[in-house]
Design a protein around this motif. Structure first.
Motif, PDB file in Angstrom:
ATOM      1  N   VAL A 136       0.863  -1.175   0.000  1.00  0.00           N
ATOM      2  CA  VAL A 136       0.000   0.000   0.000  1.00  0.00           C
ATOM      3  C   VAL A 136       0.903   1.230   0.000  1.00  0.00           C
ATOM      4  O   VAL A 136       1.728   1.400   0.912  1.00  0.00           O
ATOM      5  CB  VAL A 136      -0.930   0.009   1.225  1.00  0.00           C
ATOM      6  N   VAL A 137       0.784   2.067  -1.008  1.00  0.00           N
ATOM      7  CA  VAL A 137       1.677   3.213  -1.149  1.00  0.00           C
ATOM      8  C   VAL A 137       0.962   4.550  -0.945  1.00  0.00           C
ATOM      9  O   VAL A 137       1.609   5.570  -0.703  1.00  0.00           O
ATOM     10  CB  VAL A 137       2.374   3.206  -2.534  1.00  0.00           C
ATOM     11  N   ASP A 138      -0.345   4.577  -1.063  1.00  0.00           N
ATOM     12  CA  ASP A 138      -1.092   5.823  -0.897  1.00  0.00           C
ATOM     13  C   ASP A 138      -1.368   6.099   0.578  1.00  0.00           C
ATOM     14  O   ASP A 138      -1.412   5.183   1.403  1.00  0.00           O
ATOM     15  CB  ASP A 138      -2.430   5.755  -1.642  1.00  0.00           C
ATOM     16  N   PHE A 160      -0.531  -4.410   2.996  1.00  0.00           N
ATOM     17  CA  PHE A 160      -0.371  -4.846   1.616  1.00  0.00           C
ATOM     18  C   PHE A 160      -1.739  -5.041   0.986  1.00  0.00           C
ATOM     19  O   PHE A 160      -2.715  -5.345   1.676  1.00  0.00           O
ATOM     20  CB  PHE A 160       0.417  -6.162   1.546  1.00  0.00           C
ATOM     21  N   GLN A 161      -1.796  -4.882  -0.313  1.00  0.00           N
ATOM     22  CA  GLN A 161      -3.025  -5.135  -1.061  1.00  0.00           C
ATOM     23  C   GLN A 161      -2.984  -6.551  -1.602  1.00  0.00           C
ATOM     24  O   GLN A 161      -2.079  -6.907  -2.365  1.00  0.00           O
ATOM     25  CB  GLN A 161      -3.135  -4.146  -2.215  1.00  0.00           C
ATOM     26  N   ALA A 162      -3.943  -7.374  -1.198  1.00  0.00           N
ATOM     27  CA  ALA A 162      -3.996  -8.761  -1.658  1.00  0.00           C
ATOM     28  C   ALA A 162      -4.457  -8.815  -3.110  1.00  0.00           C
ATOM     29  O   ALA A 162      -5.377  -8.095  -3.504  1.00  0.00           O
ATOM     30  CB  ALA A 162      -4.926  -9.584  -0.782  1.00  0.00           C
ATOM     31  N   GLU A 163      -3.819  -9.681  -3.896  1.00  0.00           N
ATOM     32  CA  GLU A 163      -4.165  -9.855  -5.294  1.00  0.00           C
ATOM     33  C   GLU A 163      -4.346 -11.355  -5.561  1.00  0.00           C
ATOM     34  O   GLU A 163      -4.371 -12.165  -4.642  1.00  0.00           O
ATOM     35  CB  GLU A 163      -3.043  -9.289  -6.186  1.00  0.00           C
ATOM     36  N   THR A 164      -4.509 -11.692  -6.802  1.00  0.00           N
ATOM     37  CA  THR A 164      -4.455 -13.084  -7.234  1.00  0.00           C
ATOM     38  C   THR A 164      -3.467 -13.157  -8.391  1.00  0.00           C
ATOM     39  O   THR A 164      -3.201 -12.136  -9.031  1.00  0.00           O
ATOM     40  CB  THR A 164      -5.835 -13.605  -7.689  1.00  0.00           C
TER      41      THR A 164
END
Length: 226
Positions: A136-138, A160-164
């Motif tokens: 997360v950077v913002d 952190f932003q979870a992704e796939t």
């Protein structure tokens, strides 16, 4: 090819935030959005080991698109459920593998690569579960009850932003899905965590955008190259 890799493509979303159109049938380059991750992951999946879970109302349409655009790719389509977890369970039931690893991926993330999936598989074999993620950077703000007034800042540290894709030991993930009961997890990594299993983050290091709104499609089209 990774013989003991199963790939589940979750394509059962309602697209309510996207609008009237089906976001997965929108064109991105020469392919519908739905088919990008199928094409990217196909070289890693043995015949019969790639399953797409989608709503009953679009199953035939999706299968026809795959037959038209990717006639040489072995992919199976199964009905999804009322929730994402139920859809993933249906796909797992159709997966012929009994052991190995399984990747669960959102069809709405069309830019994920085979290289990213290979890195996740390698890590999941070590720790039992690994998911793509980005820092997360913002700046983050918590709002008050009115939904618009800033109440307090939220630290980005450790977020952190979870992704796939999200990749798990197949036997452990099947067990974790069976233990859920009435719980509605936020993603498949949470299914594993709730069952007591360790899941690690792997920084995706790429434009792994999720298609949610028409603006996202514009971004994807600017980024994507054939």
């Amino acid at each position: 090819m990774i013989p003991d890799l199963g790939v589940v493509i979750a394509a059962g979303g309602s697209s309510q935030r996207y609008g009237a159109k089906n976001k997965l049938t929108e064109m991105l380059g020469s392919l519908p959005v739905l088919l990008h991750s199928i094409r990217a992951f196909a070289p890693l999946a043995a015949p019969g080991n790639m399953i797409v879970a989608a709503g009953r109302g679009v199953l035939d349409e999706y299968a026809a698109l795959a037959a038209e655009y990717l006639p040489d790719v072995d992919v199976r389509f199964v009905p999804g459920g009322s929730t994402r977890t139920e859809s993933v369970r249906n796909a797992l039931a159709a997966l012929p593998l009994q052991q190995g690893v399984v990747a669960v991926h959102d069809a709405a993330r069309p830019l994920a690569t085979a290289e990213l999936l290979e890195r996740l598989v390698a890590r999941a074999r070590v720790c039992g579960g690994a998911i793509a993620a980005s820092r997360v950077v913002d700046s983050l703000k918590r709002v008050s009850a009115d939904g618009v007034t800033i109440a307090a800042p939220v630290s980005r540290d450790g977020l952190f932003q979870a992704e796939t894709p999200q990749v798990f030991d197949l036997e452990k993930f099947r067990y974790a899905c069976e233990q859920l009961g009435d719980v509605t997890p936020t993603d498949d990594a949470e299914v594993m965590r709730l069952a007591g299993y360790q899941v690690e983050l792997v920084i995706s290091g790429q434009w792994n955008l999720k298609l949610t709104s028409p603006d996202d499609l514009d971004k994807l089209r600017r980024i994507y190259t054939e």
